[in-house]
Scaffold this active site. Structure first.
Site, PDB file in Angstrom:
ATOM      1  CG  ASP A 174      -1.852  -1.420   0.849  1.00  0.00           C
ATOM      2  OD1 ASP A 174      -2.579  -1.722   0.636  1.00  0.00           O
ATOM      3  OD2 ASP A 174      -2.898  -1.128   1.851  1.00  0.00           O
ATOM      4  CG  ASP A 206      -8.157  -6.755   6.737  1.00  0.00           C
ATOM      5  OD1 ASP A 206      -7.772  -7.497   6.718  1.00  0.00           O
ATOM      6  OD2 ASP A 206      -9.507  -7.660   5.953  1.00  0.00           O
TER       7      ASP A 206
HETATM    8  C1  BGC Z   1      -1.612  -6.868   9.988  1.00  0.00           C
HETATM    9  C2  BGC Z   1       0.275  -6.762  10.167  1.00  0.00           C
HETATM   10  C3  BGC Z   1      -0.227  -8.568  10.026  1.00  0.00           C
HETATM   11  C4  BGC Z   1      -1.170  -8.666   8.278  1.00  0.00           C
HETATM   12  C5  BGC Z   1      -1.122 -10.377   7.999  1.00  0.00           C
HETATM   13  C6  BGC Z   1      -1.587  -6.960   8.355  1.00  0.00           C
HETATM   14  O1  BGC Z   1      -2.565  -6.236   8.470  1.00  0.00           O
HETATM   15  O2  BGC Z   1      -0.972  -4.981  10.056  1.00  0.00           O
HETATM   16  O3  BGC Z   1      -0.047  -6.778  11.482  1.00  0.00           O
HETATM   17  O4  BGC Z   1       1.302  -9.313  10.212  1.00  0.00           O
HETATM   18  O5  BGC Z   1      -2.073  -7.643   8.400  1.00  0.00           O
HETATM   19  O6  BGC Z   1      -2.053 -11.166   8.776  1.00  0.00           O
END
Ligand code: BGC
Length: 461
Positions: free
Chosen positions: A178, A402
């Protein structure tokens, strides 16, 4: 360093050609001492790392999946290993990553490989001022902490990876989700600007951070860097598409990087955009009105991820990236299966009925990104599925949130983004539509059993 080729010598590129692994990248490196290593590294790489290789199964995710009712059905699938903070490099005992650090994962990967080629999918995600247009994945580093990013995050990762250079692993990195698209769409004077993204554009630390990561990791000969490129529902519009591609090129030339350090790009990471919309295409018209004028498409040039990703590849090559550039698409959660999945086109009464009746993607709006209600698992990870596409991958581990649906204090730097609140409809970036998020969600990265169950329950056949 002596160029070496491991594993299967014949590799199929996404373009359907059969190449010797030795031909890998075609553009010669510039004749300076630093690029001698680059040249050797490039020569040692196969064209498509996924061809002729297995992919690492993360035991932590696998155990979480297997512990869910029915989860054993997918617990053997490969998913990304996220280095989402400095502590993750050593193993930080988080609820989802357990206490396996990078070295533990790599040792386990060497075991799984048994001397044969094995892709290890590593997500590099810890830029200063991370997630500038959202709050749910804000990180630990402040906007100006580029020095810490380089010396406490990228350098240790590179040092550890270098110890595995002589193994049969092919390390596929996803570089900084992103970040670069945010510098195109979420900056002044756009209505969607945030002060945080304006700051990251002004201080240059996203571009410099991505450049540093590419240069350091790209110097390791079994590393294949893929830069995150957003998704079609984000940069598919004319005023975002070309500018994003040019910014990717700028980052690939920044802070020690060269385009030779970029093996490809990844789209749809942790997003929900459908791979293919079979029941309508961008050139369709209904009663003389283009599909582009429907509310859902809203003048976008692409209706799905596959067409967008292939077009972006063409654009990037035309700008000067290598002609062997390959793309990955994250299909972990874009299946939109189950009983709501349309089986044919919508009615021709008007363009909205036509598009809405036929589309797989059931989001309220394509800018919605958090824990989408009704989503399902997408295509299983697959090597070389389409021209120009190196693989479909599950980079976002299904079942990991998320973002939290309400404010939850935490020590990970994660904020509360109301795009994860099912009652919210106040964001210009999704046209002030409802967020479409599931309720009762934990903070990002944490295990979200209800979401896993929903994804599992609605797989694409
Ligand atoms: C989070 C991370 C996480 C990743 C995978 C992201 O949205 O901020 O901390 O490791 O997702 O689940």
């Amino acid at each position: 360093m002596t160029p070496r080729v491991r594993g299967a010598l014949a590799a199929t590129t996404g373009m359907g050609l059969v190449l010797s692994g030795l031909t890998a990248l075609s553009s010669p490196a510039l004749a300076d001492p630093a690029s001698t290593t680059d040249e050797a590294s490039a020569a040692a790489r196969v064209a498509n790392p996924y061809v002729g290789a297995d992919v690492y199964v993360n035991p932590i995710w696998s155990a979480n999946a297997a512990a869910e009712p029915g989860g054993a059905a997918i617990a053997d699938q490969p998913t990304g290993v996220w280095m989402d903070r400095i502590g993750a490099i050593e193993g930080n005992d988080s609820p989802t990553t357990g206490d396996m650090g990078l070295r533990d994962h790599l040792d386990e990967a060497v075991e799984q490989a048994g001397g044969e080629p094995l892709v290890f999918q590593l997500v590099v995600y810890n830029l200063p001022g991370r997630d500038c247009a959202a709050l749910a994945s804000n990180g630990e580093l402040g906007p100006d902490e580029i020095d810490r990013y380089e010396s406490e995050y990228i350098d240790p990762i590179a040092d550890i990876l270098a110890d595995y250079e002589d193994t049969s692993l092919r390390v596929v990195t996803t570089i900084e989700i992103d970040s670069l698209p945010n510098l195109i769409t979420n900056i002044s004077p756009r209505e969607t600007a945030t002060p945080e993204c304006d700051e990251m554009l002004a201080n240059g630390n996203y571009v410099d951070g991505v450049g540093y990561a590419l240069g350091r990791l790209g110097a390791i000969e079994n590393v294949y860097n893929y830069v995150d490129a957003g998704h079609h529902g984000w940069i598919g519009w004319e005023d975002n598409f070309g500018p994003s591609a040019r910014l990717f090129l700028e980052a690939a030339n920044a802070n020690g990087a060269s385009p030779d350090d970029v093996h490809g790009f990844i789209s749809n990471t942790a997003n929900y955009s459908a791979l293919r919309e079979d029941h309508f295409s961008i050139t369709d018209q209904v009663n003389g009105t283009s599909v582009r004028q429907s509310q859902w498409v809203d003048w976008n040039h692409y209706v799905d991820e596959l067409s967008f990703t292939q077009a972006l590849r063409t654009e990037l090559v035309s700008l000067g990236f290598d002609s062997d550039l390959g793309m990955l698409i994250d299909t972990s959660r874009n299946g939109w299966g189950g009983s709501d999945r349309p089986t044919g086109p919508g009615p021709q009464s008007d363009v909205d009925a036509y598009v809405d009746g036929g589309r797989y993607d059931q989001r309220i709006q394509s800018g919605n990104w958090c824990n989408q209600s009704g989503a399902g698992l997408g295509e299983r990870p697959t090597a070389a599925p389409e021209p120009g596409i190196h693989a479909y991958v599950w980079m976002k581990p299904p079942g990991e949130s998320d973002g939290s649906s309400e404010e939850i204090p935490n020590d990970e730097g994660k904020g509360f983004d109301r795009m994860c609140d099912p009652t919210y409809e106040g964001n210009p970036r999704n046209g002030h539509n409802m967020s479409g998020a599931l309720p009762n969600a934990p903070i990002s990265g944490h295990w979200f059993s209800e979401q896993f169950q929903e994804l599992l329950g609605e797989p694409v056949a």
